[in-house]
Design a protein around this motif. Structure first.
Motif, PDB file in Angstrom:
ATOM      1  N   ALA A 410      98.204 -78.468   4.854  1.00 20.69           N
ATOM      2  CA  ALA A 410      96.885 -78.886   5.304  1.00 20.69           C
ATOM      3  C   ALA A 410      96.214 -79.683   4.187  1.00 20.69           C
ATOM      4  CB  ALA A 410      96.042 -77.662   5.648  1.00 20.69           C
ATOM      5  N   PRO A 411      95.265 -80.546   4.529  1.00 18.76           N
ATOM      6  CA  PRO A 411      94.496 -81.227   3.472  1.00 18.76           C
ATOM      7  C   PRO A 411      93.868 -80.198   2.533  1.00 18.76           C
ATOM      8  CG  PRO A 411      94.035 -82.216   5.604  1.00 18.76           C
ATOM      9  CD  PRO A 411      94.852 -80.987   5.880  1.00 18.76           C
ATOM     10  N   GLY A 412      94.043 -80.409   1.242  1.00 19.57           N
ATOM     11  CA  GLY A 412      93.573 -79.457   0.243  1.00 19.57           C
ATOM     12  C   GLY A 412      94.557 -78.348  -0.060  1.00 19.57           C
ATOM     13  N   GLY A 413      95.650 -78.296   0.717  1.00 21.75           N
ATOM     14  CA  GLY A 413      96.654 -77.260   0.500  1.00 21.75           C
ATOM     15  C   GLY A 413      97.473 -77.503  -0.752  1.00 21.75           C
ATOM     16  N   VAL A 414      98.149 -76.448  -1.222  1.00 19.22           N
ATOM     17  CA  VAL A 414      98.918 -76.514  -2.465  1.00 19.22           C
ATOM     18  C   VAL A 414     100.386 -76.176  -2.185  1.00 19.22           C
ATOM     19  CG1 VAL A 414      99.225 -75.549  -4.791  1.00 19.22           C
ATOM     20  CG2 VAL A 414      96.922 -75.919  -3.876  1.00 19.22           C
ATOM     21  N   LEU A 415     101.255 -76.998  -2.735  1.00 22.35           N
ATOM     22  CA  LEU A 415     102.700 -76.773  -2.706  1.00 22.35           C
ATOM     23  C   LEU A 415     103.161 -76.323  -4.080  1.00 22.35           C
ATOM     24  CD1 LEU A 415     105.657 -77.125  -1.615  1.00 22.35           C
ATOM     25  CD2 LEU A 415     105.491 -79.522  -2.350  1.00 22.35           C
ATOM     26  N   ALA A 416     103.931 -75.234  -4.131  1.00 23.72           N
ATOM     27  CA  ALA A 416     104.603 -74.821  -5.368  1.00 23.72           C
ATOM     28  C   ALA A 416     106.068 -75.211  -5.248  1.00 23.72           C
ATOM     29  CB  ALA A 416     104.466 -73.324  -5.587  1.00 23.72           C
TER      30      ALA A 416
END
Length: 488
Positions: A410-416
């Motif tokens: 999602a917009p603003g989401g974070v991927l590790a």
């Protein structure tokens, strides 16, 4: 069998031993000779080492089963474990020593005979097992698998026993064709891995740590545990807390502790804990967030994320492409009172709406398939199973999975983005190319600051702040690579 000789076989001494006429035989009225006794621990160790070589078995999965089946005492189980893992870790070194002692390349020795020699060499060069016990038990063992090689095994191991370990290392180094080949043989790593590890360290300006890293890869790690946050009331009293992970610990009887807590205390490397926590603690959790573990098997990080999601009011979906591994994920998350759907499918084809995430996920963990070079101390056989040609295919897959994960955010989401490998092609290479493709839509976060913020003590980190590389020799963890990226 591969190889051109039985390793032995043509001397009269070996043939006599192979027919049972040597020391320890018992014909009792002309019947078959009674097999010489071999300790149960050595039989188990041989069985596992042979299975690793012959059928690509995983020692960490097979050994406990064989120990239980053989009903080994605690002392014998410890010996079987030492012989198995010690032999697999230093297999390259022992092959170099055996080649010198036998006067032939190990490729010319039949594999079962070579396995016996490797186990014997480990006992002679790296344990306190008396010489007579190491040699005699090895000869008795080879009589069971290749009787005609008994004399050969006896002669080779007697030769090995006549020099100190340091002398053999000097001879191995002298025989090597280059400095890298010498390091590879002495420290039991394929040459290409030695070079890959050096390149990764040099990228951080720490190339002088290579020997420490190679030695750490060959050291037996202590079993590390995680107490799932919020689910273990007495976590602080269970053992010695990890230096860095706020939810990790070690204990004198780790497996008894795991059994007593029914999955709420689990075996998990400290580096894996830090990787999962980097995602769950990068920002305060907002109730209603949707999280995804894209390549979740076997489920260790998933269980920790589930506990974190439960505490913060988030939901979690797990995806795994291999059905058997998906079942392991289900078992891993079962102790967490949170419904975690486990989807079986190709992570490159993840469909957020199909999992109820119509606008995308707020946090995604991509623990990408990799060479596993960061966990060689725990899975020593892995170093002999990978080759440089595997890297290109893996980096292609990593890139495709990263693109799918980023699209599902999602917009603003974070991927590790996480790998259990320090190989620069799989870490900074894959990450850098992905960031180039994503352009202004992606923001590489200060991952170092996030990790330092959650750690109990400051970590000695080096290199680019947008990624964290953990190391066995520097941090006592597997060599986990962690990078956090936000979708704008």
């Amino acid at each position: 069998m591969s190889g051109t000789t039985s390793g032995s076989g043509r001397s009269g001494r070996s043939e006599r031993a192979g027919r049972g006429g040597g020391r320890g035989s018992d014909r009792r009225g002309g019947g078959r000779p009674r097999p010489e006794r071999v300790s149960p621990a050595r039989l188990v160790a041989y069985d596992v080492v042979a299975a690793v070589r012959d059928s690509d078995a995983y020692a960490n999965l097979l050994l406990p089963t064989r120990i239980e089946r053989a009903r080994l005492s605690a002392a014998d189980a410890a010996l079987a474990t030492e012989l198995t893992y010690g032999t697999l870790r230093l297999l390259g070194r022992y092959d170099a020593v055996i080649a010198l002692a036998a006067g032939r390349d190990v490729a010319a020795i039949d594999p079962p005979v070579l396995d016996v020699l490797r186990l014997g060499a480990h006992q002679l060069l790296a344990t306190r097992v008396p010489t007579h016990a190491a040699v005699n038990e090895s000869v008795a063992l080879v009589r069971r698998v290749a009787p005609s090689a008994a004399g050969f095994v006896n002669a080779v191991l007697r030769t090995v026993s006549r020099r100190e370990p340091a002398e053999w290392l000097d001879l191995v180094a002298d025989e090597a064709g280059s400095r890298d080949e010498a390091l590879a043989a002495m420290h039991s790593h394929p040459v290409w891995i030695v070079r890959a590890l050096r390149a990764a360290l040099e990228r951080e300006g720490r190339g002088d740590e290579l020997l420490e890293l190679l030695e750490a890869d060959n050291a037996s790690p202590r079993v590390n545990l995680v107490a799932l946050p919020g689910l273990v009331d007495d976590a602080a009293s269970l053992g010695e807390r990890d230096r860095y992970s706020p939810v990790g610990l070690t204990a004198d009887a780790p497996f008894a502790l795991v059994a007593a807590h029914e999955g709420r205390v689990r075996v998990q490397d400290e580096g894996s804990q830090i990787a999962a926590l980097a995602l769950s603690r990068v920002d305060p959790v907002r109730p209603g967030e949707r999280w995804l573990d894209l390549c979740s098997g076997p489920g260790g990080k998933t269980a920790l994320l589930a506990a974190e999601a439960l505490a913060g009011g988030a939901s979690l979906v797990a995806n795994e492409v291999v059905p058997a591994r998906a079942e392991l994920v289900r078992r891993a998350v079962a102790p967490v009172p949170l419904e975690v759907p486990v989807v079986v499918g190709d992570g490159r084809e993840i469909d957020p709406p199909a999992s109820g995430a119509d606008r995308g996920y707020d946090r995604i963990l991509l623990d990408a398939p990799c060479t596993g070079l960061g966990a060689l101390r725990r899975r020593p056989e892995a170093r002999w199973r990978k080759s440089p040609t595997d890297v290109a295919e893996l980096t292609r897959l990593q890139g495709e999975l990263a693109d799918a994960a980023f699209a599902a955010l999602a917009p603003g989401g974070v991927l590790a983005y996480v790998t259990c490998s320090p190989h620069t092609a799989e870490t900074h290479g894959t990450l850098g190319r992905a960031l180039d493709r994503w352009g202004d839509a992606a923001e590489a976060l200060d991952t170092a600051a996030v990790v330092q913020g959650l750690a109990r003590h400051p970590l000695d980190l080096a290199g680019d702040d947008r990624a964290v590389q953990l190391w066995p020799h520097r941090h006592g963890t597997d060599a986990m690579f962690i990078a956090l990226v936000r979708k704008r």
